[in-house]
Enzyme design. Structure first.
Site, PDB file in Angstrom:
ATOM      1  N   ASN A 113      -1.146  22.911  -2.345  1.00  0.00           N
ATOM      2  CA  ASN A 113      -0.076  22.152  -1.700  1.00  0.00           C
ATOM      3  C   ASN A 113      -0.145  22.378  -0.192  1.00  0.00           C
ATOM      4  OD1 ASN A 113       2.793  20.864  -1.626  1.00  0.00           O
ATOM      5  ND2 ASN A 113       3.046  22.789  -0.509  1.00  0.00           N
ATOM      6  N   GLU A 114      -0.117  21.324   0.560  1.00  0.00           N
ATOM      7  CA  GLU A 114      -0.100  21.405   2.033  1.00  0.00           C
ATOM      8  C   GLU A 114      -1.040  22.527   2.523  1.00  0.00           C
ATOM      9  OE1 GLU A 114       3.911  21.339   3.676  1.00  0.00           O
ATOM     10  OE2 GLU A 114       4.251  19.341   2.839  1.00  0.00           O
ATOM     11  N   GLU A 167       5.223  14.123  -2.074  1.00  0.00           N
ATOM     12  CA  GLU A 167       6.501  14.563  -1.490  1.00  0.00           C
ATOM     13  C   GLU A 167       6.917  13.519  -0.476  1.00  0.00           C
ATOM     14  OE1 GLU A 167       6.816  18.570   0.090  1.00  0.00           O
ATOM     15  OE2 GLU A 167       5.636  19.369  -1.569  1.00  0.00           O
ATOM     16  N   GLN A 172      14.078  16.288  -3.279  1.00  0.00           N
ATOM     17  CA  GLN A 172      13.750  16.870  -4.558  1.00  0.00           C
ATOM     18  C   GLN A 172      14.812  16.465  -5.585  1.00  0.00           C
ATOM     19  OE1 GLN A 172      12.779  21.051  -4.394  1.00  0.00           O
ATOM     20  NE2 GLN A 172      11.381  20.772  -2.687  1.00  0.00           N
ATOM     21  N   GLU A 196      11.317  22.195  -6.995  1.00  0.00           N
ATOM     22  CA  GLU A 196      10.691  23.417  -6.478  1.00  0.00           C
ATOM     23  C   GLU A 196      11.624  24.606  -6.678  1.00  0.00           C
ATOM     24  OE1 GLU A 196       9.405  23.042  -2.392  1.00  0.00           O
ATOM     25  OE2 GLU A 196       8.297  24.924  -2.484  1.00  0.00           O
TER      26      GLU A 196
HETATM   27  O1  AHR Z   1      10.117  19.946  -0.011  1.00  0.00           O
HETATM   28  C1  AHR Z   1      10.258  21.078   0.801  1.00  0.00           C
HETATM   29  C2  AHR Z   1       8.949  21.579   1.396  1.00  0.00           C
HETATM   30  O2  AHR Z   1       8.443  20.600   2.242  1.00  0.00           O
HETATM   31  C3  AHR Z   1       7.829  21.820   0.420  1.00  0.00           C
HETATM   32  O3  AHR Z   1       7.877  23.087  -0.151  1.00  0.00           O
HETATM   33  C4  AHR Z   1       6.607  21.677   1.263  1.00  0.00           C
HETATM   34  O4  AHR Z   1       5.491  21.231   0.529  1.00  0.00           O
HETATM   35  C5  AHR Z   1       7.036  20.685   2.335  1.00  0.00           C
HETATM   36  O5  AHR Z   1       6.679  21.103   3.595  1.00  0.00           O
END
Ligand code: AHR
Length: 490
Positions: free
Chosen positions: A174-175, A301, A352, A27
Site C-alpha cells: 500500500n502506498e 482509496e 472509509q 482500516e
Molecule cells: O485512508 C487513510 C490513509 O490514507 C491510508 O491509510 C493511506 O493509504 C492513505 O494515505
C-alpha cells in the site's frame, strides 16, 4: 442555469459497470474497525458475533461488492497471524501509523471474513510488503484459499472456518511511495515482482494481483514502474490491477465549508477525471506488451479529506469526519466519472466504511447513522452490471448513463450551490415507455444526518416527465438524482 440539454447516446457503449466500482475500504484506523464496525462479542451495543448489528443492517441493503482491508498504511505493519486463534491469546500490538494505540487483534482474518459474508462483499486483502516477507504473504493466501489437507488449511479449519475463504483480490503493499516503505518505482517494481511470484493459485482461485499505483496523477511513478516491469518481461510476475489513490483535500472543517471552499473541493473531482484520462493513456502506451495492455486501473482509496476538527477527533477517533450534503455531491460526481471510464476502471474503494474520512456510516457509542454519502451510493446502485453509454451534458452538471436489457439509468448531479437546472434529456438510439426518479438534495451543503435527525438528507421521489425519446426533470442546486426508465421492447 435554466434549461440544460443532455443527450444519452444509447448506441455508444463504453463498457460494463463492474459492481466493484462501488467498493469500500476498512482500516484499523481511529474508530473505523474497533468501536465502529467491531464492538466485540461482550459489548452492550447490539452485535452479531461482535459486529455492530445496526451497521450490518444498514450496510446489507447496499450489497457492497468488494471490501478492502486491513489498510491503508496499517497493512504494511500488520501480521496476519496476530489476528487468528483464540481472541484472548492474540498479541497486543502498537498501531504504529495511527496514533500509537494498542490493539488486541480481536478483529482479524476470520472476523473480517464474517463481516464480508454478512454483507455479501468480496474480500480484498492488502498484503504486507513493508515489514512482512513474501513467505508470510504466501502463507496467508494458503490459509485463506487452500481447501483442506495442508497444515495451514487445517489450522484455518481448527479456527472455525471449515471451507476456504476464496479470496481473489490481493494487494501487493500500500502506498509504497509513502508509508509503505518510501520506495522509488524501480525498487517497488522489484519488490512487487518478488512478492507477487509467491501469491499462487490455491483451491482453484486465480488471484487478481494489484500493484501500488500513483499518488493522484503522478505520471512519473506509473511510467517508471512500467518501464522497470517491462524490462523483466520474459519472466515477469503476474499483474492484473494498478491502483491509484486520490483524495479530495478540503480547505475547511467538515461543516464549515464556504461557497469558495466547497467549489475548490468539488473541482478536484474534475482533477481526478483528468488524472484517470492521463493515467490510462500512459498505461495504454505500454500495451505493446499484451500483459501490461490487459492491466486494469483501480482507485482503491478515494474520498474527501477535510481539515481536521481536533476536539471531535479526540472524542470520536482519528479522522472521524462529519459527512454532509457536500460529501454526497463528491460521491455522486465521482461515481459518475467511474461509470464514464468503465472500459478501463474496474474497482473503486471509498475511504472509509465507518467513522473515518468520507464514511458511509458514523457511530457514537450505541448510535449509528447513515450519511449523505451512503445515500449517494444507494442512488448509483441501479447502474451495476449495466453497460455504460456516452452522455453529453453541460458544465457544471455531471451525468452518467447505462443500459440493461430492460432499463436505462441516468444519474445527474448538480453541484452548483445557486443555480437550478431544468434538465431536458434526449435519448438517442433508444425508446422508453415510462420513467421514475429519486433525488438526494439539501439546500445547505453543510447539512448532515445527525443522531437526532438521522433522515435529514435521504432520497425522495422526483417527478419526471417523459416521452418515448426524452426525459425532463428539475435538478435543484446541490442535488444528486437517478432516473430509471423502462425500455420499449422492440
Ligand atoms: O485512508 C487513510 C490513509 O490514507 C491510508 O491509510 C493511506 O493509504 C492513505 O494515505
Amino acid at each position: 442555469m435554466g434549461t440544460a440539454a443532455v443527450t444519452i447516446h444509447a448506441d455508444e457503449p463504453i463498457g460494463i459497470i463492474r459492481p466493484e466500482l462501488h467498493g469500500h475500504f476498512l482500516e484499523h484506523l481511529g474508530s473505523a474497525t474497533y468501536g465502529g464496525i467491531w464492538v466485540g462479542k461482550d459489548s452492550p451495543v447490539p452485535n452479531y458475533g461482535g459486529l455492530r448489528a445496526a451497521a450490518i443492517d444498514y450496510l446489507r441493503p447496499l450489497r457492497i461488492p468488494v471490501l478492502r482491508w486491513p489498510g491503508g498504511c496499517f497493512a504494511d505493519d500488520d501480521h496476519w497471524r496476530d489476528g487468528i486463534g483464540p481472541a484472548g491469546a492474540r498479541p497486543r500490538r502498537v498501531n504504529r501509523w495511527w496514533g500509537g494505540t494498542v490493539e488486541g487483534n480481536s478483529f482479524g482474518t476470520h472476523e473480517f471474513m464474517e463481516l464480508c459474508k454478512l454483507l455479501g462483499a468480496r474480500p480484498y486483502l492488502a498484503g504486507n510488503i513493508g515489514s512482512g516477507s513474501p513467505g508470510e504473504l504466501r502463507d496467508w493466501v494458503e490459509y485463506c484459499n487452500y481447501p483442506f489437507g495442508s497444515t495451514l488449511a487445517d489450522e484455518r479449519m481448527a479456527n472455525g472456518a471449515p471451507g476456504p475463504f476464496g479470496v481473489r483480490y490481493w494487494g501487493i503493499g500500500n502506498e509504497s511511495w509513502g508509508c509503505g516503505g518510501h520506495l522509488n518505482p524501480e525498487e517497488y517494481c522489484a519488490l512487487y515482482s518478488r512478492f507477487a511470484t509467491y501469491v499462487p493459485e490455491f483451491g482453484g482461485i486465480s488471484p487478481f494481483l494489484v500493484a501500488v499505483g500513483p499518488e493522484s496523477n503522478d505520471l512519473s511513478w506509473t511510467r517508471r514502474f512500467f518501464e522497470a516491469f517491462r524490462t523483466t518481461r520474459k519472466y515477469h510476475a503476474p499483474l492484473h490491477g494498478f491502483a491509484m489513490h486520490h483524495y479530495f483535500w478540503g480547505k475547511s472543517k467538515p461543516t464549515d465549508y464556504s461557497r469558495e471552499t466547497l467549489g475548490h473541493q468539488l473541482e478536484q473531482c474534475k482533477v481526478l477525471e483528468q488524472g484517470i484520462i492521463e493515467q490510462r493513456k500512459l498505461l495504454d502506451s505500454f500495451a505493446t506488451d499484451p500483459k501490461i495492455g490487459r492491466v486494469h486501473l483501480l482507485l482503491d482509496e478515494w474520498g474527501t479529506w477535510d481539515v481536521s476538527d481536533e476536539p471531535t477527533e479526540q472524542r470520536q477517533g482519528k479522522f472521524w469526519q462529519q459527512n454532509t450534503m457536500r460529501d454526497a455531491l463528491a460521491a455522486g460526481l465521482t461515481l459518475n466519472l467511474f461509470h464514464r471510464h468503465a472500459d478501463k476502471l474496474s474497482m473503486g474503494n471509498l475511504a472509509q466504511l465507518v467513522n473515518v474520512l468520507q464514511a458511509l456510516l458514523l457511530t457514537d457509542n450505541e448510535q449509528c447513522v447513515r450519511t449523505p454519502t451512503y445515500f449517494a451510493f444507494v442512488l448509483a446502485m441501479r447502474h451495476r452490471g449495466n453497460t455504460s453509454v456516452r452522455t453529453e451534458f453541460p458544465e457544471p452538471l455531471s451525468c452518467s448513463a447505462s443500459l440493461s436489457t430492460r432499463e436505462i439509468v441516468l444519474t445527474a448531479v448538480n453541484p452548483d450551490p445557486d443555480h437550478p437546472a431544468d434538465l431536458h434529456c434526449v435519448l438517442d438510439g433508444i425508446t422508453i415507455t415510462r420513467a421514475e426518479g429519486r433525488i438526494l438534495h439539501h439546500a445547505d451543503w453543510n447539512a448532515w444526518n445527525s443522531f437526532d435527525d438521522p433522515e435529514a438528507i435521504t432520497p425522495s421521489a422526483l417527478p419526471v416527465t417523459s416521452t418515448e425519446a426524452s426525459l425532463a426533470f428539475p435538478l435543484p442546486p446541490l442535488s444528486v438524482a437517478t432516473i430509471v426508465a423502462v425500455r420499449k421492447s422492440s
